[in-house]
Design a protein around this motif. Structure first.
Motif, PDB file in Angstrom:
ATOM      1  N   ASP A  78     -10.905   1.963  -5.471  1.00 29.66           N
ATOM      2  CA  ASP A  78     -10.247   1.592  -4.218  1.00 29.66           C
ATOM      3  C   ASP A  78      -9.482   0.276  -4.385  1.00 29.66           C
ATOM      4  OD1 ASP A  78     -11.534   3.776  -3.078  1.00 29.66           O
ATOM      5  OD2 ASP A  78     -13.230   2.562  -2.357  1.00 29.66           O
ATOM      6  N   ASP A  79      -8.461   0.102  -3.515  1.00 31.24           N
ATOM      7  CA  ASP A  79      -7.731  -1.172  -3.411  1.00 31.24           C
ATOM      8  C   ASP A  79      -7.054  -1.585  -4.715  1.00 31.24           C
ATOM      9  OD1 ASP A  79      -8.596  -1.663  -0.661  1.00 31.24           O
ATOM     10  OD2 ASP A  79     -10.564  -2.032  -1.532  1.00 31.24           O
TER      11      ASP A  79
ATOM     12  N   ASN B 144     -12.543  -1.156  -8.691  1.00 34.94           N
ATOM     13  CA  ASN B 144     -11.982  -1.516  -7.383  1.00 34.94           C
ATOM     14  C   ASN B 144     -11.269  -2.873  -7.437  1.00 34.94           C
ATOM     15  OD1 ASN B 144     -13.218   0.782  -6.389  1.00 34.94           O
ATOM     16  ND2 ASN B 144     -15.000  -0.320  -5.573  1.00 34.94           N
ATOM     17  N   GLY B 145     -10.143  -2.943  -6.710  1.00 37.45           N
ATOM     18  CA  GLY B 145      -9.470  -4.223  -6.501  1.00 37.45           C
ATOM     19  C   GLY B 145      -8.725  -4.784  -7.675  1.00 37.45           C
TER      20      GLY B 145
ATOM     21  N   ARG C  60       0.852  -1.189   0.000  1.00 38.93           N
ATOM     22  CA  ARG C  60       0.000   0.000   0.000  1.00 38.93           C
ATOM     23  C   ARG C  60       0.888   1.238   0.000  1.00 38.93           C
ATOM     24  NH1 ARG C  60      -2.948  -3.234  -1.450  1.00 38.93           N
ATOM     25  NH2 ARG C  60      -4.979  -3.880  -0.637  1.00 38.93           N
TER      26      ARG C  60
ATOM     27  N   ASN D 149      -6.687   3.090  -0.135  1.00 40.46           N
ATOM     28  CA  ASN D 149      -6.004   1.817   0.110  1.00 40.46           C
ATOM     29  C   ASN D 149      -5.323   1.267  -1.137  1.00 40.46           C
ATOM     30  OD1 ASN D 149      -5.366   0.002   2.162  1.00 40.46           O
ATOM     31  ND2 ASN D 149      -6.891  -1.470   1.452  1.00 40.46           N
ATOM     32  N   HIS D 150      -4.749   2.145  -1.944  1.00 42.21           N
ATOM     33  CA  HIS D 150      -4.133   1.714  -3.199  1.00 42.21           C
ATOM     34  C   HIS D 150      -2.620   1.637  -3.061  1.00 42.21           C
ATOM     35  CE1 HIS D 150      -3.683   6.138  -3.531  1.00 42.21           C
ATOM     36  NE2 HIS D 150      -2.581   5.834  -4.178  1.00 42.21           N
TER      37      HIS D 150
END
Length: 346
Positions: free
Chosen positions: A134-135, A152-153, A100, A117-118
């Protein structure tokens, strides 16, 4: 990371035979596992290893019969292969995507936004006007062009390249060296024999849960979008041409080439080195075996194809069997012809 056998069984909705308090700290093949490892048995060819493995625990099916004593603790589940796959996914997420923050130097252009949270690795580049969720994990040397959108993700491994206006859904994986959005192979022949490039002004769209293998290339559309539908899996070194559409949960193995404007249905399987001609459509659940060439549309669902040009698998196997016996058939035909003519006159 350590977990008890009981905790793992609870996640897999399995039952434990043996000491549920044993601790597991890694995953391994059943024939190579050491104490502390968790293995699985799905293919019965490997059943002898069940009785000799040093693994602390082994995932087996509820129906697995035991012909000898087993030293490992057993976790019984409905589908050992699927259960072990779930654990591999969990392990991969925990170990590969745990990074992160932002490493320097890296670049993000004006009016671009990235979620919480990247991770952005050193020397990664994000152009102007991008929307990133996110992520998201962006490894070093990734290039993301202007006005791209990433869900995301999603994970982008080192050296992945996204041309401008590429759209990537949630929880996608784009492996090293993959290129999304390069120009389609469009050239207009001229009277003098030369070729004039046709501008390729479309983009590439990946829906959710798509995987793109290393060094795969997906061309942008001439107009509109080249589309990879939800859950599709593209292997390494695959070429997807402009305006192609690949259906949901279709898998495409390495070195396959799909020509422009072809539509591949849902749940199809294209084995390695398959070639698909342009402007075709393949019905849902079509399977094409390795090194086959498809030159016409397939309208019936569930067809198995083989050969070049590819045709129905059963007919192809029969044709191949006959082909192998052609020399013998030729000799028999010659003998029959000679017999029909009768003895030669002196």
């Amino acid at each position: 990371m350590e977990f008890t056998v009981g905790q793992i069984a609870e996640v897999l909705k399995g039952t434990v035979e043996g000491d549920a308090s044993l601790r597991i700290d890694r995953l391994a093949k059943i024939e190579e596992a050491q104490p502390g490892a968790l293995a699985f048995l799905s293919n019965q060819k490997y059943e002898p290893h069940l009785y000799s493995t040093r693994a602390s625990a082994v995932i087996v099916s509820h129906s697995q019969a035991l012909r000898q004593p087993v030293g490992a603790v057993l976790i019984r589940v409905d589908d050992p292969y699927l259960s072990f796959t779930m654990l591999l996914e969990f392990y991969q997420q925990a170990t590969r995507t745990g990074r992160r923050g932002v490493e320097e130097p890296c670049f993000m252009g004006a009016n671009s936004r990235i979620g919480d949270n990247h991770y952005r690795g050193a020397f990664s580049y994000i152009g102007e006007g991008c929307e990133i969720g996110d992520d998201v994990v962006i490894f070093p040397h990734v290039y993301i062009g202007d006005r791209c959108r990433i869900g995301n993700g999603t994970i982008l491994y080192s050296g992945a390249k996204l041309y401008a206006e590429t759209v990537v859904g949630a929880r996608c994986v784009i492996h090293a060296g993959a290129v999304l959005g390069s120009d389609g192979f469009g050239f207009a022949p001229q009277p003098d024999g030369s070729y004039r490039p046709i501008p390729q002004i479309g983009n590439v769209v990946l829906e959710d849960n798509v995987s793109i293998g290393a060094n795969a290339t997906i061309d942008c559309a001439t107009m509109g979008s080249t589309i990879i539908r939800e859950g599709a899996k593209i292997d390494n070194l695959v070429q997807v041409a402009h305006n192609v559409e690949i259906g949901r949960h279709t898998v495409v193995a390495a070195q396959t080439g799909i020509s422009g404007s072809t539509k591949i249905g849902d749940f199809c399987v294209l084995a390695g080195q398959t070639g698909i001609a342009g402007h075709l459509s393949l019905a849902n659940r079509t399977t094409v075996t390795a090194q086959s060439g498809v030159g016409k549309s397939i309208k019936t669902e569930g067809i198995l194809l083989q050969g070049s040009p590819a045709f129905n698998l059963r007919d192809s196997l029969r044709a191949n069997a006959i082909f192998r016996h052609l020399p013998e058939l030729e000799r028999r035909l010659d003998a029959l012809e000679k017999g029909a003519k009768g003895p030669e006159k002196e």
